[in-house]
Motif scaffolding. Structure first.
Motif, PDB file in Angstrom:
ATOM      1  N   ALA A   9       0.820  -1.215   0.000  1.00 59.12           N
ATOM      2  CA  ALA A   9       0.000   0.000   0.000  1.00 59.12           C
ATOM      3  C   ALA A   9       0.854   1.265   0.000  1.00 59.12           C
ATOM      4  N   PRO A  10       1.882   1.392   0.893  1.00 62.86           N
ATOM      5  CA  PRO A  10       2.740   2.580   0.824  1.00 62.86           C
ATOM      6  C   PRO A  10       3.458   2.712  -0.516  1.00 62.86           C
ATOM      7  N   ALA A  11       3.874   1.584  -1.110  1.00 63.84           N
ATOM      8  CA  ALA A  11       4.555   1.643  -2.410  1.00 63.84           C
ATOM      9  C   ALA A  11       3.614   2.177  -3.488  1.00 63.84           C
ATOM     10  N   ASP A  12       2.360   1.744  -3.467  1.00 62.92           N
ATOM     11  CA  ASP A  12       1.402   2.225  -4.467  1.00 62.92           C
ATOM     12  C   ASP A  12       1.068   3.701  -4.253  1.00 62.92           C
ATOM     13  N   VAL A  13       1.019   4.130  -2.996  1.00 64.32           N
ATOM     14  CA  VAL A  13       0.782   5.551  -2.736  1.00 64.32           C
ATOM     15  C   VAL A  13       1.931   6.389  -3.303  1.00 64.32           C
ATOM     16  N   GLY A  14       3.159   5.962  -3.048  1.00 68.14           N
ATOM     17  CA  GLY A  14       4.310   6.670  -3.597  1.00 68.14           C
ATOM     18  C   GLY A  14       4.319   6.661  -5.112  1.00 68.14           C
ATOM     19  N   LEU A  15       3.941   5.510  -5.692  1.00 67.86           N
ATOM     20  CA  LEU A  15       3.889   5.416  -7.157  1.00 67.86           C
ATOM     21  C   LEU A  15       2.811   6.346  -7.713  1.00 67.86           C
ATOM     22  N   GLY A  16       1.680   6.439  -7.020  1.00 68.96           N
ATOM     23  CA  GLY A  16       0.630   7.347  -7.462  1.00 68.96           C
ATOM     24  C   GLY A  16       1.083   8.800  -7.462  1.00 68.96           C
ATOM     25  N   ILE A  17       1.868   9.173  -6.458  1.00 66.42           N
ATOM     26  CA  ILE A  17       2.403  10.540  -6.411  1.00 66.42           C
ATOM     27  C   ILE A  17       3.340  10.789  -7.595  1.00 66.42           C
ATOM     28  N   VAL A  18       4.177   9.788  -7.903  1.00 67.96           N
ATOM     29  CA  VAL A  18       5.086   9.920  -9.055  1.00 67.96           C
ATOM     30  C   VAL A  18       4.292  10.042 -10.350  1.00 67.96           C
ATOM     31  N   PHE A  19       3.245   9.225 -10.499  1.00 67.72           N
ATOM     32  CA  PHE A  19       2.410   9.299 -11.703  1.00 67.72           C
ATOM     33  C   PHE A  19       1.776  10.686 -11.833  1.00 67.72           C
ATOM     34  N   ALA A  20       1.223  11.192 -10.740  1.00 69.20           N
ATOM     35  CA  ALA A  20       0.570  12.508 -10.788  1.00 69.20           C
ATOM     36  C   ALA A  20       1.566  13.591 -11.184  1.00 69.20           C
ATOM     37  N   LEU A  44      -4.864  13.045 -20.363  1.00 67.96           N
ATOM     38  CA  LEU A  44      -5.903  12.031 -20.153  1.00 67.96           C
ATOM     39  C   LEU A  44      -5.380  10.636 -20.475  1.00 67.96           C
ATOM     40  N   ALA A  45      -4.660  10.505 -21.590  1.00 65.11           N
ATOM     41  CA  ALA A  45      -4.102   9.195 -21.954  1.00 65.11           C
ATOM     42  C   ALA A  45      -3.093   8.717 -20.910  1.00 65.11           C
ATOM     43  N   GLY A  46      -2.215   9.613 -20.499  1.00 60.37           N
ATOM     44  CA  GLY A  46      -1.217   9.236 -19.492  1.00 60.37           C
ATOM     45  C   GLY A  46      -1.851   8.869 -18.165  1.00 60.37           C
ATOM     46  N   ALA A  47      -2.864   9.662 -17.733  1.00 59.82           N
ATOM     47  CA  ALA A  47      -3.530   9.360 -16.466  1.00 59.82           C
ATOM     48  C   ALA A  47      -4.252   8.022 -16.528  1.00 59.82           C
ATOM     49  N   SER A  48      -4.844   7.699 -17.672  1.00 64.85           N
ATOM     50  CA  SER A  48      -5.556   6.416 -17.817  1.00 64.85           C
ATOM     51  C   SER A  48      -4.587   5.238 -17.696  1.00 64.85           C
ATOM     52  N   VAL A  49      -3.455   5.323 -18.418  1.00 66.83           N
ATOM     53  CA  VAL A  49      -2.476   4.231 -18.345  1.00 66.83           C
ATOM     54  C   VAL A  49      -1.919   4.106 -16.927  1.00 66.83           C
ATOM     55  N   CYS A  50      -1.645   5.226 -16.281  1.00 66.23           N
ATOM     56  CA  CYS A  50      -1.126   5.194 -14.905  1.00 66.23           C
ATOM     57  C   CYS A  50      -2.150   4.603 -13.939  1.00 66.23           C
ATOM     58  N   ALA A  51      -3.429   4.889 -14.176  1.00 67.22           N
ATOM     59  CA  ALA A  51      -4.469   4.305 -13.318  1.00 67.22           C
ATOM     60  C   ALA A  51      -4.480   2.785 -13.449  1.00 67.22           C
ATOM     61  N   PHE A  52      -4.354   2.287 -14.691  1.00 69.55           N
ATOM     62  CA  PHE A  52      -4.283   0.830 -14.872  1.00 69.55           C
ATOM     63  C   PHE A  52      -3.038   0.259 -14.178  1.00 69.55           C
ATOM     64  N   ALA A  53      -1.950   1.013 -14.201  1.00 69.10           N
ATOM     65  CA  ALA A  53      -0.733   0.538 -13.543  1.00 69.10           C
ATOM     66  C   ALA A  53      -0.938   0.416 -12.032  1.00 69.10           C
ATOM     67  N   LEU A  54      -1.703   1.337 -11.452  1.00 68.94           N
ATOM     68  CA  LEU A  54      -1.970   1.264 -10.014  1.00 68.94           C
ATOM     69  C   LEU A  54      -2.886   0.088  -9.666  1.00 68.94           C
ATOM     70  N   LEU A  55      -3.661  -0.391 -10.639  1.00 66.75           N
ATOM     71  CA  LEU A  55      -4.572  -1.525 -10.418  1.00 66.75           C
ATOM     72  C   LEU A  55      -3.959  -2.854 -10.826  1.00 66.75           C
ATOM     73  N   ARG A  56      -2.672  -2.889 -11.135  1.00 70.67           N
ATOM     74  CA  ARG A  56      -2.044  -4.073 -11.708  1.00 70.67           C
ATOM     75  C   ARG A  56      -2.083  -5.280 -10.778  1.00 70.67           C
ATOM     76  N   ARG A  57      -2.096  -5.067  -9.458  1.00 65.72           N
ATOM     77  CA  ARG A  57      -2.063  -6.205  -8.530  1.00 65.72           C
ATOM     78  C   ARG A  57      -3.356  -7.016  -8.599  1.00 65.72           C
ATOM     79  N   ARG A  58      -4.459  -6.375  -8.987  1.00 60.63           N
ATOM     80  CA  ARG A  58      -5.729  -7.100  -9.052  1.00 60.63           C
ATOM     81  C   ARG A  58      -5.760  -8.081 -10.212  1.00 60.63           C
ATOM     82  N   ASP A  59      -5.234  -7.673 -11.351  1.00 56.10           N
ATOM     83  CA  ASP A  59      -5.195  -8.553 -12.522  1.00 56.10           C
ATOM     84  C   ASP A  59      -4.096  -8.062 -13.463  1.00 56.10           C
ATOM     85  N   PRO A  60      -2.870  -8.580 -13.316  1.00 52.61           N
ATOM     86  CA  PRO A  60      -1.748  -8.085 -14.134  1.00 52.61           C
ATOM     87  C   PRO A  60      -1.993  -8.212 -15.631  1.00 52.61           C
ATOM     88  N   PHE A  61      -2.710  -9.248 -16.054  1.00 50.99           N
ATOM     89  CA  PHE A  61      -2.907  -9.450 -17.493  1.00 50.99           C
ATOM     90  C   PHE A  61      -3.829  -8.391 -18.073  1.00 50.99           C
TER      91      PHE A  61
END
Length: 369
Positions: A9-20, A44-61
């Motif tokens: 969770a802390p790693a994803d929070v930090g990654l979200g800050i980097v994405f933003a 918009l395109a970059g934010a969408s891809v970054c959002a999918f990256a933050l959700l990668r643990r749920r379904d990497p494929f």
């Protein structure tokens, strides 16, 4: 290798800050160089891809597929309406995270397919915007992420292979112990049966006593076999009497300083497999202290016993260092955990509150008092 659950969770929070920050920086640079009306699409395109990256643990494929689809559509749209080159820096960063996750966690064929698809998206960006450095940087980020993910995958595979070898060696050793324990009791049963035949001929009235002895010996071998069956190891059990434990502790004092041994149990009454397990837990724990906690001021070995189990706890007070958790939870403890679980026991190892490290094992004795 994957991060522990408590760090995800802390790693994803930090990654979200980097994405933003990446999306904001990209929008600022495009607005500054192309004009105020050109930045929303890339953001918009970059934010969408970054959002999918933050959700990668749920379904990497599927998150990787979704990220690649958004990037591919962004490349096509940017080419058709003359927008800045895609995938932009923010989208490239999100794709790199997805690539690393896919390479590390997905089956090999699936990961290879996604890697090829990602390179196709990068190649499309290069063809759509020849001469632009943005797709080139995106391609380099994608390749670097694949390399990091593959390296992590190989390390994890090596770790699992070593752990399997340790568990197999532990099982092989206990197979030898099972043979030795069972052979001893069965030999006793055979001798008593032979004696019973002679007694029955001369003193029939004593037959019941002889049969009772055979029954008791059979019950003992059954109990001992149940405690160790299913494990495969290669070596005879080590007796863990007072003298053996004292010798073991004295041998380690030259490496780790003074060790306090508190033995509130009676080792002479333990089954052989329990004695050997207690001895090995103490030896492995003190070995870890000697390797990784040389600055410990105090080391204690507490061995207690109740009606059903023997409890062993080895603790030190060495200052905590960042890499200690990974080093101390080594393959020796993996083998010990395998043995203890087979005997119906447990093993826990980890940092103590404040400072120090503790290993705690419970070994059922198979007795009911």
């Amino acid at each position: 290798m994957q991060a522990p659950d408590r760090l995800k969770a802390p790693a994803d929070v930090g990654l979200g800050i980097v994405f933003a920050a990446a999306v904001a920086f990209q929008a600022y640079r495009i607005a500054d160089s192309w004009g105020a009306g050109h930045w929303p699409f890339g953001a918009l395109a970059g934010a969408s891809v970054c959002a999918f990256a933050l959700l990668r643990r749920r379904d990497p494929f599927w998150t990787t597929v979704a990220g690649l689809t958004v990037a591919a559509l962004a490349v096509l749209t940017a080419r058709l309406v003359q927008l800045p080159a895609e995938p932009g820096p923010a989208a490239s960063l999100g794709l790199a995270v997805l690539a690393g996750s896919a390479a590390r966690t997905l089956p090999a064929r699936t990961a290879c397919g996604l890697a090829v698809a990602g390179l196709a998206v990068v190649a499309g960006g290069l063809l759509a915007h020849p001469g632009s450095a943005v797709p080139v940087l995106g391609g380099l980020a994608w390749l670097a992420a694949l390399a990091i993910g593959l390296t992590s995958r190989l390390f994890a595979a090596r770790h699992r292979a070593v752990a399997r070898r340790v568990r197999r060696a532990e099982r092989l050793e206990l197979a030898r112990e099972l043979h030795d324990v069972a052979a001893h009791h069965i030999t006793s049963i055979v001798l008593q049966a032979q004696a019973a035949r002679l007694v029955t001929r001369k003193h029939p009235e004593r037959t019941a006593g002889s049969l009772a002895g055979i029954e008791a010996a059979g019950s003992e071998v059954l109990a001992a076999t149940r405690r160790v069956v299913g494990l495969l190891r290669d070596g005879a059990p080590v007796p863990a009497g007072h003298e053996r434990l004292d010798e073991l502790v004295e041998g380690f004092e030259s490496h780790v300083g003074r060790i306090r041994l508190r033995l509130e149990a009676e080792p002479s009454g333990w089954p052989p497999e329990v004695s050997g397990t207690v001895y090995r837990v103490v030896r492995e724990s003190l070995t870890n202290v000697a390797r990784h906690a040389r600055h410990a001021g105090a080391v204690t070995v507490d061995i207690t016993q109740d009606e059903r189990a023997v409890t062993v706890e080895v603790a030190d007070d060495a200052p905590r260092v960042p890499a200690r958790r990974r080093r101390r939870a080594g393959y020796g403890l993996t083998g010990m955990r395998e043995r203890l679980e087979a005997l119906g026991g447990t093993l826990t190892a980890g940092p103590r509150p404040g400072s120090g490290w503790s290993v705690r094992a419970t070994v059922p004795t198979g007795e009911r008092r």
